[in-house]
Enzyme design. Structure first.
Site, PDB file in Angstrom:
ATOM      1  CG  ASP A  54      -9.287 -29.114   7.438  1.00  0.00           C
ATOM      2  OD1 ASP A  54      -8.958 -28.018   6.934  1.00  0.00           O
ATOM      3  OD2 ASP A  54      -8.930 -29.467   8.573  1.00  0.00           O
TER       4      ASP A  54
ATOM      5  CG  ASP B  11      -7.411 -26.201   3.102  1.00  0.00           C
ATOM      6  OD1 ASP B  11      -6.674 -25.203   3.144  1.00  0.00           O
ATOM      7  OD2 ASP B  11      -7.758 -26.843   4.106  1.00  0.00           O
TER       8      ASP B  11
ATOM      9  CG  ASP C 103      -4.064 -29.544   7.394  1.00  0.00           C
ATOM     10  OD1 ASP C 103      -3.440 -28.705   6.756  1.00  0.00           O
ATOM     11  OD2 ASP C 103      -5.264 -29.817   7.225  1.00  0.00           O
TER      12      ASP C 103
END
Ligand code: ATP
Length: 892
Positions: A632, A636, A331
């Site tokens: 997170d 996901d 990310d």
């Protein structure tokens, strides 16, 4: 009141449940009351008992083929009346099992403790205020609030459920999510059908809910079955499995050789009993007794080292997989960047404003062409939407400004304060009537307020999510004018190309008191843009460079705009001036073949929806990559599970993500992944070091016995002496290798190929070489001293000391797999020197202590013998050193 007694919570209206537990949905429990209940019910924790009882676990330690051989050998020795030998062999079996049992227990406990150390917070209502507390502090009667991504912290009777979906696989085995509601249901319904209950340990995948805690800790449904569950982490890894296969192979070899020796000796007419004893010696010599314990210890040390560097391993095999990781998908926000947002620029009414100041301190000003700007008209409207359509909070604690909630939203509050607006006042004047929460897939948030008696929807979000819904924009005089989409898009791009995250703000007059997405589909009036800076982490910059040197590719996968992502990627060295970013929309249009090509070429993926991460992982894996993927959110989880190493964020991640991950970062920092990879490679190196150190001894001992039998000579080492060598050296010398610091070059070589053999040709050659050297030295010196007239005891003592001294010398060679041993620093591993010192002392006792002489049939030897032993050991180390050097010359 008891927490667990009524099992019919589901059958009663929730009001009744509140009365029963003396609590209230409006105020929750009082803190004092909660503390008193905590003392009564104990913490909300299930101290998982090990799945298998200790006796069974101890018994399983004996269930290994090599141990079977030892037991049979001991029995043969006893049968032959060799009581000392039998006693020691059985002693070794027991000690070995005890060490394995204790080490395994410690490793399992350490893993479980680490898993628990990732605190799981919950939102609870106490004294009429919502606060976040550690879930272990929950008590029956508490009112908790759940949102998508949470793990249900205790057994709850739901009293308010909005589109709540929960997966209860941990309890019912059913992995599809079930919808929940708050109404009473039939008393006789089974656990899986109790739709108004949420059970501890299950996962919220969608919606929100309020629930009353009816049972905590062991009293929960999960707590009741905890005894039945194998709650502890399994200690099986690809390496332990490979070692198991190796042991089985060794078993066949040992049995074959023992049979051969037995047959040859018997044919030559040697006494049967002697031949049996030789077979026993061969078996105990060739078995690497310390190997299983050493592997577990080394892995456990690796897990502890990683935890120190803020990476919590949840599944042991991850320690090994980390060493072969070839791609990290990360990310952006918070992992590669600081997640410290500061609004830098505003666009409203066709004008560009600058905002100065850093961090969350509301010190700075909003300026227009270098002069303080008048906060009125469209500029004020823009800032006000930023305050009202916002769930964050800003507070000053001990002179420092701290935030609660989303940093993106907190930055908007800071900008408004810098312009002199008071968010408390604004929020009090225009209370929120309804809302649509922010969601990564939707990319916007909306709130409904009453402004001058008229319901108005305020919306903020990504430009791509807001602009298509707008039909007008606020002109310089505060009146709506026709929208110029291209101009707005160009303004946003210009800001994004500086690495700023751009949010668009809009409003719309709506009818009614409820907001729904369809009312916001079109007709919005664009009020302006706010652009914020989120600086890249300096540590991430260094970590990305380290990854590049280590042959690990890094891909940025973000929900942010492509321009913003690219600008940050350039600052981090992930993208060059001409690199491109691929967006989620482009990904969706690609077939699998095209995607596989793209993932190899591109490093920045922007506006990616969480669901698309799974496709990215699969495409990379199809190219043969070993993928670490960060995440997170709830969405996901599939990608985290599919990745070779799922990495969840400990601070900002949801419980669902942590549950799906193999590793949790307690600081959410990219650099921690790189550190874990470094540790993973170091652990693997140390395992290999132990294996290549221990096997030559077994090989050499096996050869000595075999040669003696084939040549018809007395055994140069007795089974008892062999066991002495194996056990003492494994613990004192071999274990020291588990504590070796990471080799400096560990991040300078490519990742280990997954599935590659543990020992390559070079290492196998080294094992054979050392084994043969030990054979020649010990056999040679044994025969020489016999020839000089030494007693059998003396000559055997020389042979034993040759083995031990050779192992000490070879330990130096094994400190570093490639370079010379001093590469790792002379004193960097105190265990190494401590172990050698202890081993030398033990050998002195073995040689000179009369009691030891009696048990082990050893005898004192003179200085000349020691000189020869030392020379043989030194020669071994030098030959191996030269072999390593030659190997390096050929690029090994
Ligand atoms: P990453 O996946 O790297 O963590 P991200 O945090 O930028 O990236 P998201 O949180 O999915 O990804 O955000 C996507 C976009 O939604 C952002 O670029 C921003 O424009 C917008 N956005 C983010 N937070 C909010 C919010 N609280 N309210 C409204 N819009 C938001």
């Amino acid at each position: 009141m008891t927490a667990s007694a009524p099992s019919d919570w589901h059958a009663r209206p929730h009001d009744e449940a509140f009365t029963e537990l003396a609590s209230s949905a409006d105020t929750g429990l009082a803190e004092g009351d909660a503390a008193e209940r905590l003392a009564r019910h104990g913490p909300n924790r299930i101290d998982a008992k090990a799945g298998r009882g200790p006796l069974l676990r101890l018994a399983l330690q004996f269930h290994q083929p090599l141990i079977y051989i030892l037991i049979v050998s001991g029995a043969i020795a006893a049968f032959l009346g060799e009581w000392a030998d039998a006693g020691v062999i059985f002693g070794v079996v027991v000690v070995n099992a005890l060490i394995g049992f204790i080490q395994e227990g410690r490793a399992e406990n350490a893993l479980a403790a680490l898993a628990r150390s990732v605190a799981s917070d919950v939102t609870v209502l106490r004294d009429a205020t919502r606060r976040r507390i550690d879930a272990v502090e929950l008590v029956p009667g508490d009112v908790v609030w759940l949102a998508a991504g949470d793990k249900v912290p205790a057994d709850l009777r739901l009293f308010d459920a909005r589109a709540l979906q929960v997966t209860e696989a941990s309890l019912t085995g059913e992995s599809t999510a079930v919808a929940k509601h708050a109404n009473p249901i039939a008393a006789d319904s089974v656990l899986a059908d109790r739709a108004n209950m949420a059970y501890a340990g299950t996962l919220v995948v969608a919606g929100q809910a309020g629930g009353l805690v009816v049972a905590t800790g062991r009293a929960t449904e999960t707590g009741r079955i905890a005894d039945l569950l194998d709650a502890t982490e399994t200690l099986v890894t690809p390496l332990t499995r490979a070692m198991e296969r190796f042991s089985n192979f060794l078993l066949v070899v040992i049995l074959g050789l023992a049979a051969l020796g037995f047959a040859v000796g018997s044919l030559r007419g040697e006494p049967l009993l002697d031949m049996l004893m030789a077979a026993v010696a061969l078996a105990v010599g060739a078995i690497p007794e310390g190997l299983p314990a050493a592997i577990t210890v080394t892995l456990a040390i690796g897990v502890a080292r990683m935890a120190k560097r803020r990476a919590i391993i949840r599944r042991l095999p991850a320690v090994e997989t980390l060493g072969s990781t070839t791609v990290i998908c990360s990310d952006k926000t918070g992992t590669l960047t600081e997640n410290q947002m500061t609004v830098r620029a505003l666009v409203a009414g066709g004008q560009h404003f600058a905002v100065d100041g850093d961090g969350y301190a509301p010190e700075g000003a909003v300026t227009l062409d270098g002069q303080p700007a008048a906060v009125a008209g469209p500029l004020r409207d823009l800032l006000v939407i930023g305050v009202l359509c916002n769930d964050a909070g800003l507070a000053q604690k001990d002179c420092a400004w701290t935030i609660t909630g989303d940093p993106t939203e907190a930055a908007l509050l800071v900008a408004a304060r810098k312009a002199g607006l008071d968010e408390q006042q604004l929020r009090a004047d225009s209370p929120r009537v309804d809302e649509i929460a922010f969601d990564s897939a939707r990319q916007y948030m909306a709130s409904l307020h009453r402004l001058d008696g008229q319901p108005v929807a305020l919306v903020k979000g990504a430009l791509e999510a807001i602009l298509p819904r707008c039909s007008s924009q606020l002109g310089p005089d505060g009146e709506p004018v026709a929208i110029d989409m291209d101009a707005v898009d160009a303004q946003a791009r210009a800001l994004a190309s500086d690495g700023l995250r751009v949010l668009a703000f809009a409003r719309a007059e709506v009818a009614g008191e409820r907001l729904d997405e369809s009312a916001l589909a079109s007709g919005l009036c664009l009020v302006g843009l706010q652009a914020m800076l989120d600086p890249p982490r300096q540590a991430a910059l260094r970590a990305i460079q380290a990854c590049a040197a280590a042959g690990v590719a890094v891909k940025m996968i973000t929900g942010d705009h492509a321009e913003t992502a690219l600008a940050i990627a350039r600052k981090l060295g992930l993208a060059g001036p001409t690199s491109r970013a691929v967006t989620g929309r482009e990904l969706a249009a690609m077939d699998d073949a095209a995607l596989q090509v793209t993932v190899g070429e591109v490093s920045v993926f922007a506006r990616v929806e969480p669901e698309q991460k799974l496709r990215l992982v699969q495409a990379l894996q199809a190219r043969g990559e070993v993928v670490a993927m960060t995440g997170d959110g709830v969405n996901d989880a599939p990608a985290l599970k599919a990745a070779d190493i799922g990495v969840a964020m400990g601070a900002g991640g949801t419980e669902v993500a942590k549950d799906a991950a193999a590793m949790v970062l307690t600081d959410d920092n990219f650099a921690t992944i790189e550190a874990a990879i470094e540790e993973g490679r170091g652990v693997y190196d140390n395992l290999v070091k132990f294996i290549i150190w221990t096997l030559p001894t077994n090989f050499g001992e096996g050869l000595v016995i075999l040669f003696a039998v084939l040549a018809g000579v007395t055994l140069p080492i007795t089974p008892l002496q062999i066991l002495w060598i194996n056990m003492t050296t494994a613990v004192l010398l071999g274990m020291a290798l588990a504590f070796e610091p990471i080799q400096r070059d560990v991040m300078g070589r490519p990742p280990r190929a997954p599935g590659a053999a543990i020992l390559d040709a070079v290492l196998i050659r080294r094992i054979v070489l050392v084994g043969v050297l030990l054979l020649v030295a010990s056999f040679g010196l044994f025969l020489r001293w016999r020839g000089l007239g030494a007693s059998l005891e003396e000559a055997r003592t020389v042979a034993v000391n040759v083995f031990v001294a050779g192992e000490i010398a070879y330990l130096f060679n094994c400190r570093n797999l490639r370079g010379p041993f001093w590469c790792c620093g002379w004193w960097s591993n105190p265990w190494f020197w401590g172990g050698i010192g202890a081993m030398v002392a033990l050998q002195a006792l073995f040689t000179y202590l009369p009691a030891m002489n009696r048990v082990f049939a050893s005898a004192p030897i003179g200085p000349m013998a020691w000189l020869e032993i030392g020379a043989a050991a030194l020669a071994t180390a030098l030959v191996v050193g030269m072999e390593k050097r030659l190997g390096r010359g050929r690029g090994v």
